[in-house]
Design a protein around this motif. Structure first.
Motif, short mmCIF file in Angstrom:
data_model
loop_
_atom_site.label_atom_id
_atom_site.label_comp_id
_atom_site.label_asym_id
_atom_site.label_seq_id
_atom_site.Cartn_x
_atom_site.Cartn_y
_atom_site.Cartn_z
N TRP A 171 0.90 -1.17 -0.05
CA TRP A 171 -0.02 0.14 0.11
C TRP A 171 0.83 1.26 -0.01
O TRP A 171 1.75 1.41 0.93
N ASP A 173 0.97 6.02 -0.99
CA ASP A 173 0.09 6.92 -1.28
C ASP A 173 -0.54 7.41 -2.70
O ASP A 173 -1.35 7.77 -2.96
N THR A 174 0.72 6.90 -3.78
CA THR A 174 0.29 7.18 -5.07
C THR A 174 1.49 6.23 -5.80
O THR A 174 2.17 5.93 -5.25
N ALA A 201 -1.65 12.29 -8.13
CA ALA A 201 -1.37 11.81 -6.90
C ALA A 201 -2.43 12.49 -6.01
O ALA A 201 -2.96 11.84 -5.08
N LEU A 205 -5.02 10.04 -3.73
CA LEU A 205 -5.50 10.49 -2.21
C LEU A 205 -6.95 10.08 -1.90
O LEU A 205 -7.40 9.73 -0.94
N GLY A 208 -7.76 6.57 -2.58
CA GLY A 208 -7.23 5.91 -1.25
C GLY A 208 -8.32 5.56 -0.20
O GLY A 208 -8.24 4.66 0.35
N HIS A 250 -5.09 19.07 0.97
CA HIS A 250 -5.09 17.85 1.79
C HIS A 250 -4.07 18.07 2.69
O HIS A 250 -2.95 17.69 2.66
N SER A 253 -1.85 15.33 4.01
CA SER A 253 -0.96 14.39 2.92
C SER A 253 0.62 14.96 2.95
O SER A 253 1.42 14.11 2.38
N SER A 255 4.41 15.16 3.83
CA SER A 255 5.24 14.07 4.63
C SER A 255 6.48 14.79 4.78
O SER A 255 6.88 15.69 4.24
#
Length: 346
Positions: A171, A173-174, A201, A205, A208, A250, A253, A255
């Motif tokens: 799994w 994020d993109t 991307a 999200l 996801g 977002h 999102s 990081s």
């Protein structure tokens, strides 16, 4: 992540018979893509998967031979994209797809022969809402092309995302490009208009939350990166600007690794710029030394290409995050929060 995407037969208005292969529409947004389009379309036509229904080419008003090349391929249907930017074309194609699944492709990439087959298998086995794999930069010509391709493959260059550097299935994020159920993407709102070149991307999200995004390293496509340093700088500035637009939409999102380039820019503007510059320069030089024995020209090129990538991305992110600039919207249309996207087809 424990989410589970609806099966293709559940999200399509035209469910397949039990055991049948779901139909696939391949969508390709383009603008003046004559240089790479023939190889791209031939690779799609050569796929091992038996149920590709169509190739939708969303053209943003090409002034070269793009449409002429496309017309020579019977499976291709051209969709006009008056908004010109890439994601507006993706939405135009998404609204017309006949297939149950969508495989999104760039006009300057070449799919591995089993790309679509592996995408469908991965959707089935993972239960994800979107799947994708590895972006393999093509070896460019000249020192600039070779160096940019190398930098795009390295963790220090384009970052540690699995679709750049590979890794175990799992799994994420993109992913690069992406395969997903058509109706699910339409129901989710399609591609956004206000997140620049990060529309893939951003869609990932949202998908996801409907089953997750699954990375499969067996899914591979070769991508033709920029072959000049100025082109690379413009590309990575747009990447940073667009990532900032996604973060504004977002916030969760963001990081830690995405803060590295902006912090580098701020560090070089701070009273500690000498220490920051020496530390960063040492890191880049160390990476270049690794390449020195095999390709001295590429090793020297990394001393330029890596800072261009990092600084362009960092400046773009800071510019976008502070609201000094936002990604352009489609030609002749206001940017809205609905379906749509941003990224000039290149």
């Amino acid at each position: 992540m424990t989410g589970h995407a609806p099966a293709p037969s559940e999200v399509s208005g035209d469910a397949p018979h039990p055991g049948a292969d779901p139909t696939v529409s391949v969508i390709v947004p383009v603008l003046n893509e004559e240089r790479h389009l023939e190889a791209c379309l031939r690779a799609i036509e050569a796929q091992t998967y038996p149920a590709i229904a169509e190739i939708l080419l969303a053209d943003g008003g090409s002034a070269d031979r793009t449409r002429e090349i496309a017309a020579a391929h019977p499976l291709v249907r051209i969709v006009d994209n008056p908004g010109r930017i890439q994601a507006a074309g993706l939405n135009a194609a998404l609204a017309q797809v006949a297939g149950q699944l969508v495989v999104r492709v760039d006009g300057h990439c070449v799919l591995a022969p089993d790309y679509v087959e592996r995408c469908v298998e991965s959707l089935r086995s993972s239960g994800a809402a979107m799947v994708g794999g590895v972006m393999v930069p093509a070896e460019g010509s000249g020192w600039a092309g070779r160096t940019i391709a190398l930098a795009m493959r390295s963790r220090l260059g384009a970052g540690p995302a699995r679709f750049h550097v590979g890794g175990a299935p799992g799994w994420v994020d993109t992913v690069y490009l992406g395969c997903y159920p058509a109706e699910l993407a339409r129901r989710t709102g399609g591609y956004r208009l206000d997140v620049g070149v990060n529309e893939d991307a951003e869609l990932a999200l949202r998908l996801g939350g409907d089953g997750g995004v699954w990375f499969d390293p067996a899914i591979a496509a070769t991508y033709s990166p920029r072959d000049s340093v100025p082109g690379l700088a413009r590309q990575f500035y747009r990447y940073g600007l667009s990532r900032a637009a996604t973060v504004r939409r977002h916030p969760r999102s963001l990081s830690a690794r995405q803060l590295a380039a902006p912090l580098l820019v701020l560090g070089l503007l701070s009273p500690w710029r000498r220490w920051v510059g020496l530390s960063y320069g040492g890191t880049v030089a160390g990476r270049a030394l690794i390449e020195l024995p095999s390709d001295p020209a590429t090793a020297a090129g990394l001393l330029l290409v890596l800072p261009v990538m990092h600084l362009s991305w960092g400046v773009g992110f800071l510019t976008g995050f502070t609201g000094l600039q936002r990604p352009p919207g489609p030609a002749g249309a206001a940017v809205t929060a609905g379906a749509g996207s941003e990224k000039r087809s290149e």
